[in-house]
Design an enzyme around this catalytic site. Structure first.
Site, PDB file in Angstrom:
ATOM      1  CB  CYS A  77      -0.976   0.274   1.095  1.00  0.00           C
ATOM      2  SG  CYS A  77      -1.977  -1.105   1.714  1.00  0.00           S
ATOM      3  CG  HIS A 133      -0.889   3.567   4.350  1.00  0.00           C
ATOM      4  ND1 HIS A 133      -1.051   1.663   4.427  1.00  0.00           N
ATOM      5  CD2 HIS A 133      -1.107   2.896   6.117  1.00  0.00           C
ATOM      6  CE1 HIS A 133      -0.567   1.486   4.539  1.00  0.00           C
ATOM      7  NE2 HIS A 133      -0.583   1.975   5.941  1.00  0.00           N
TER       8      HIS A 133
END
Length: 529
Positions: A77, A133
């Site tokens: 990610c 993130h």
């Protein structure tokens, strides 16, 4: 000064010609930009790649636009998100291993220029909804400090879709804690994106809109309202795959809801939409596998096989010409989105740190010319081990027609064949599809990862001829192996910033902030260069 009738006609005609010329050339109007990122969506999880999962919205957008058939992302990610927002490989800022954890003093350094900052310089109004993130240990590292005017979403990498929790509540409206609503995040994020678009349209701003919409779907945990999978996918026997299909369908519907608002407000015809996944799908054989499929590509999320790093993506809308190639095979990486989107938006890359990304806007929008990209660093992680990275670290490099992999990770098979639907069979690799042999006796590989070459699994492929990675050509091409391993070492590994992970900081505990994950360091104290 007064003008006679003839002069007035000439002047009026000239004005009309100037306006018409500007309109025809498109110089006076920048497109709105909608950048949508899906989470953990596999190559075989969308209809336009032949999936049994129904994705009518994405399929229609892909059919109307330009699909990217040779587009690559990072294996997990955070690295992909940093790549597309900076135009630079993760090795440039110390993100060598895995992702940014919630409780470490580790985040994307503030000396990195982000896409929204450059879009703002180009005259845009930039907003973000969804998953960040990129680290958040200080307030200097949150979205609203990195170029976005507004933000609604969560700072971390994964959480409960309804409660918005992951060891603490992670739910933000700009910098303020958002109340838990027990609403599925895809619905909330779509609603918030729609609100951003409506507010923009009602504001009367003459600036174009840049909206970065990063959905949580379809990352674990495996959650979605039953109405999206029990009946719609009753034909899928495997429970994980069935529920996963519902999560994809919900994502598809949410994207459709957002695009409909653009159309309703008369903005869609002037909007360039870019869609990308952040990595390959996690198949059930991985620790986080929840039913994704990368078929017919090999491997999974966390690996450097094609199934881990080849991403589903497309461009749609404003700026694409009738001559553009519908299925564009130009080599492209997530880092290229940074300069390519800026080029489409009339911006520039001046003032950034040296970029790894290339501007492919002309190649994509007109179908003319060749991709300026000839290499892709798939990853270099000296810390990966076990199921995620083979022996002790892994690395992968694409150079022209060749792809070199050193311990590319597990699982390394093909999961599954389309006919496999049973609960037990989804984890298996058919014996007829056994992985190619491992070659590990090359001189010259010792320095690449600092280990004895005899312990290194070496693979060499030609992805354009063998996208499923079934024929290991390393043994028959030792010179190419040595050439690429040297290139990997000298061009990338030797220049990698040391990994920036730290020990978990007890001060980050959400209990210190009324149960919410919250930046706990007042000012930036660490800056990797």
């Amino acid at each position: 000064m007064s003008f006679g009738p003839v002069q007035q006609v000439v002047l009026t005609t000239a004005c009309i010609l100037v306006v018409a010329t500007r309109h025809a050339c498109g110089a006076a109007k920048q497109p709105h930009v909608l950048l949508v990122v899906a989470d953990d969506l596999g190559w075989g999880d969308v209809g336009f790649h032949g999936s049994e999962i129904r994705t009518p919205v994405l399929d229609k957008l892909a059919a109307e636009g330009i699909t990217l058939d040779n587009y690559y992302v990072q294996p997990v990610c955070s690295p992909t998100r940093t790549s597309l927002l900076t135009g630079r490989y993760p090795i440039r800022y110390g993100l060598l291993h895995h992702v940014y954890p919630n409780n470490e003093r580790f985040a994307l350094p503030t000396n990195e220029t982000l896409l929204p900052e450059k879009m703002n310089q180009a005259g845009y109004s930039s907003h973000m909804v969804g998953k960040w993130h990129l680290g958040f240990y200080s307030w200097d590292h949150v979205p609203t400090a990195r170029g976005f005017e507004t933000f609604f979403g969560f700072y971390g990498g994964a959480e409960d879709y309804f409660k918005h929790t992951a060891g603490g509540i992670d739910y933000r409206n700009n910098t303020q804690p958002a109340p838990q609503d027990n609403i599925y995040s895809a619905f909330t994020f779509a609603h918030e994106a729609e609100r951003v678009v409506r507010d923009y349209a009602n504001s009367g701003k003459d600036k174009p809109l840049f909206l970065y919409l990063a959905f949580q779907n379809v990352h674990s945990p495996q959650e979605v309202p039953e109405s999206y999978y029990v009946k719609p996918y009753a034909h899928i026997e495997n429970k994980n795959r069935k529920k996963f299909a519902g999560m994809v369908s919900c994502l598809d519907e949410a994207i459709g809801n957002v695009t409909e608002v653009f159309k309703e407000l008369g903005l869609w015809e002037d909007t360039l939409m870019v869609f990308s996944t952040d990595n390959g799908g996690p198949v059930n054989a991985t620790f986080s596998g929840i039913g994704a499929v990368n078929w017919p590509l090999r491997g999974s999320k966390h690996t450097l096989w094609e199934g881990g790093v080849r991403g589903s993506a497309f461009f749609h809308g404003a700026g694409l010409t009738a001559d553009a190639v519908k299925n564009n095979s130009a080599m492209m990486h997530a880092t290229d989105l940074f300069p390519t989107i800026l080029a489409a938006a009339g911006g520039n890359t001046e003032g950034t740190l040296p970029l790894d990304g290339h501007d492919l806007w002309n190649v994509i929008s007109t179908g003319k010319g060749e991709s300026p990209r000839s290499e892709i660093l798939h990853n270099y992680d000296p810390m990966a081990s076990g199921g995620n990275g083979g022996c002790c670290g892994y690395a992968g490099l694409r150079s022209s027609e060749w792809k070199l992999l050193l311990d590319p990770g597990k699982p390394d098979g093909w999961y599954p064949e389309p006919s496999w639907v049973g609960d037990n069979d989804l984890l298996r690799v058919p014996s007829s599809h056994a992985p190619p042999p491992v070659v590990s006796d090359f001189e010259g590989l010792v320095d690449v990862l600092g280990l004895d070459a005899a312990n290194r699994s070496v693979y060499l492929f030609k992805p354009r001829d063998d996208p499923e990675e079934r024929s290991n050509l390393a043994a028959s091409n030792p010179d190419i192996v040595k050439q690429l391993s040297t290139l990997l070492q000298t061009n990338y590994i030797d220049h990698a910033v040391p990994d920036g992970h730290t020990a978990g900081d007890p001060a980050a505990n959400p209990k210190n902030f009324n149960g919410y994950w919250t930046p706990w360091v007042n000012k930036t104290t660490v800056c990797l260069t």
